[in-house]
Design an enzyme around this catalytic site. Structure first.
Site, short mmCIF file in Angstrom:
data_model
loop_
_atom_site.label_atom_id
_atom_site.label_comp_id
_atom_site.label_asym_id
_atom_site.label_seq_id
_atom_site.Cartn_x
_atom_site.Cartn_y
_atom_site.Cartn_z
N ASP A 161 0.85 -1.18 0.00
CA ASP A 161 0.00 0.00 0.00
C ASP A 161 0.89 1.24 0.00
O ASP A 161 1.79 1.36 0.84
CB ASP A 161 -0.89 -0.04 1.24
N ARG A 191 4.94 1.81 10.07
CA ARG A 191 4.91 3.02 9.26
C ARG A 191 5.94 3.98 9.82
O ARG A 191 5.65 4.77 10.72
CB ARG A 191 3.50 3.62 9.23
N GLN A 198 -4.43 -3.71 12.75
CA GLN A 198 -5.82 -3.54 12.33
C GLN A 198 -6.38 -4.85 11.79
O GLN A 198 -5.64 -5.77 11.45
CB GLN A 198 -5.95 -2.44 11.29
N ASP A 221 -14.35 7.13 5.24
CA ASP A 221 -13.82 6.84 6.57
C ASP A 221 -14.97 6.79 7.57
O ASP A 221 -15.88 7.64 7.52
CB ASP A 221 -12.84 7.92 7.03
N GLU A 247 -11.04 8.61 13.78
CA GLU A 247 -11.17 7.69 12.66
C GLU A 247 -10.93 6.26 13.11
O GLU A 247 -9.90 5.94 13.69
CB GLU A 247 -10.16 8.04 11.55
N SER A 265 -10.83 3.07 7.43
CA SER A 265 -10.75 3.55 6.05
C SER A 265 -11.19 2.39 5.17
O SER A 265 -10.66 1.29 5.29
CB SER A 265 -9.32 3.98 5.72
#
Length: 335
Positions: A57, A110, A125, A236, A249, A252
């Site tokens: 991604d 990340r 997630q 979202d 949030e 997504s």
């Protein structure tokens, strides 16, 4: 300078032992409810992929993946940012029929994330993907799926409050749907983050749609890679966080690009070089199933339902010295 802030008078509502039990319960209840509602089955997923395949991604297109050479394999591996494209290929490889799908526990690094109360360099997630019919590539199907996910969140919250009566957060099942352009029109003088805060303050549970496309102002509400979500059919899931008093949030997601949408969005994003990558060739040639999918933050969901103020209270990661000092002085324990 740390971006971490601790609300005045904040205290963790559970003991350390209760906290771990609550996290376990959330994982068990939410996974079960999500699978039942969306007809999903668990699969194994990679921690890293071959960087040459285009499967990783790209997020907003600027984040650097963690890469490492693998001498015995003869290639470089990339730790995943998410599994957005891998999951769609897995639907084909694992032969999921229409109306069924997969979910997996996704763990990512990340490295370029700016850490604060909500953001960590470690990402955990539930990644999910569902094989759909071409006729389901529409707004009605997207909204029905969103309501199913919100229903799973609300069911999990009810089970958690039953097990730990001291917890009081109760998410709103009624989802308010709005596009990024409608939001810009309503709050033209606010930043995207400020707009999200205002709409969530009023409506509590919001699905903000059409993320990635250029708005009338010439700006984009937020970035979205051009090769997984259809920018006309994504969004979202946001909820109001009463501890941090801001929008929050949780997911997504979106209906994925078909060949026409991929062609259009690669051109708009000036990413035409990706057309030669194996995944993109398959998609442009119509060799992949139509699908809908997304990611739902595990630590984010635990934060919201338990009522913690920092993501480091529910997951283990690395933090800068200023964040550690701020949390220690406020009596906030980072795992």
């Amino acid at each position: 300078m740390s971006k971490t802030t601790i609300p005045s008078g904040y205290r963790m509502p559970l003991s350390n032992n209760e906290l771990q039990r609550a996290i376990e319960l959330i994982h068990q209840e939410f996974q079960h409810s999500l699978c039942v509602r969306l007809n999903l089955h668990r699969v194994s997923a990679p921690l890293f992929v071959d960087g040459r395949t285009g499967l990783n991604d790209d997020l907003n297109g600027v984040e650097r993946p963690v890469s490492f050479d693998i001498p015995d394999v003869g290639t470089d591996g990339q730790v995943v940012h998410s599994l957005a494209k891998w999951k769609r290929l897995a639907l084909k490889r694992y032969e999921f029929p229409e109306g069924t799908g997969l979910y997996t526990n996704m763990n990512a690094i990340r490295r370029d994330e700016e850490v604060d109360n909500l953001h960590s360099i470690y990402v955990d997630q539930w990644d999910w993907e569902k094989h759909i019919s071409p006729k389901d590539r529409n707004l009605l199907y997207l909204k029905e799926t969103v309501r199913d996910i919100v229903g799973a969140i609300c069911d999990t919250s009810a089970a958690l409050r039953n097990a730990f009566p001291v917890l009081t957060f109760k998410p709103d099942r009624d989802v308010y749907f709005i596009t990024t352009q409608e939001l810009e029109d309503r709050f033209p003088d606010l930043t995207p983050n400020e707009r999200e805060r205002e709409i969530c303050r009023k409506h509590r549970t919001v699905f903000l749609m059409q993320i990635g496309k250029t708005l009338a102002s010439g700006q984009r509400h937020d970035g979205r890679a051009p090769d997984y979500d259809d920018w006309e059919l994504n969004g979202d899931i946001l909820m109001w966080n009463p501890v941090l008093e801001r929008s929050f949030e949780l997911s997504s997601m979106g209906i994925r690009v078909d060949a026409a949408a991929l062609d259009r969005q690669l051109t708009a994003a000036n990413c035409n070089q990706r057309r030669e990558l194996p995944f993109h060739k398959m998609l442009l040639n119509g060799e992949l199933p139509q699908s809908i999918g997304g990611g739902i933050g595990q630590s984010r969901l635990c934060m919201l339902l338990i009522g913690t103020c920092h993501i480091g209270e529910v997951q283990v990661s690395l933090w800068d010295a200023d964040t550690l000092k701020i949390c220690e002085e406020a009596g906030v324990t980072l795992l």
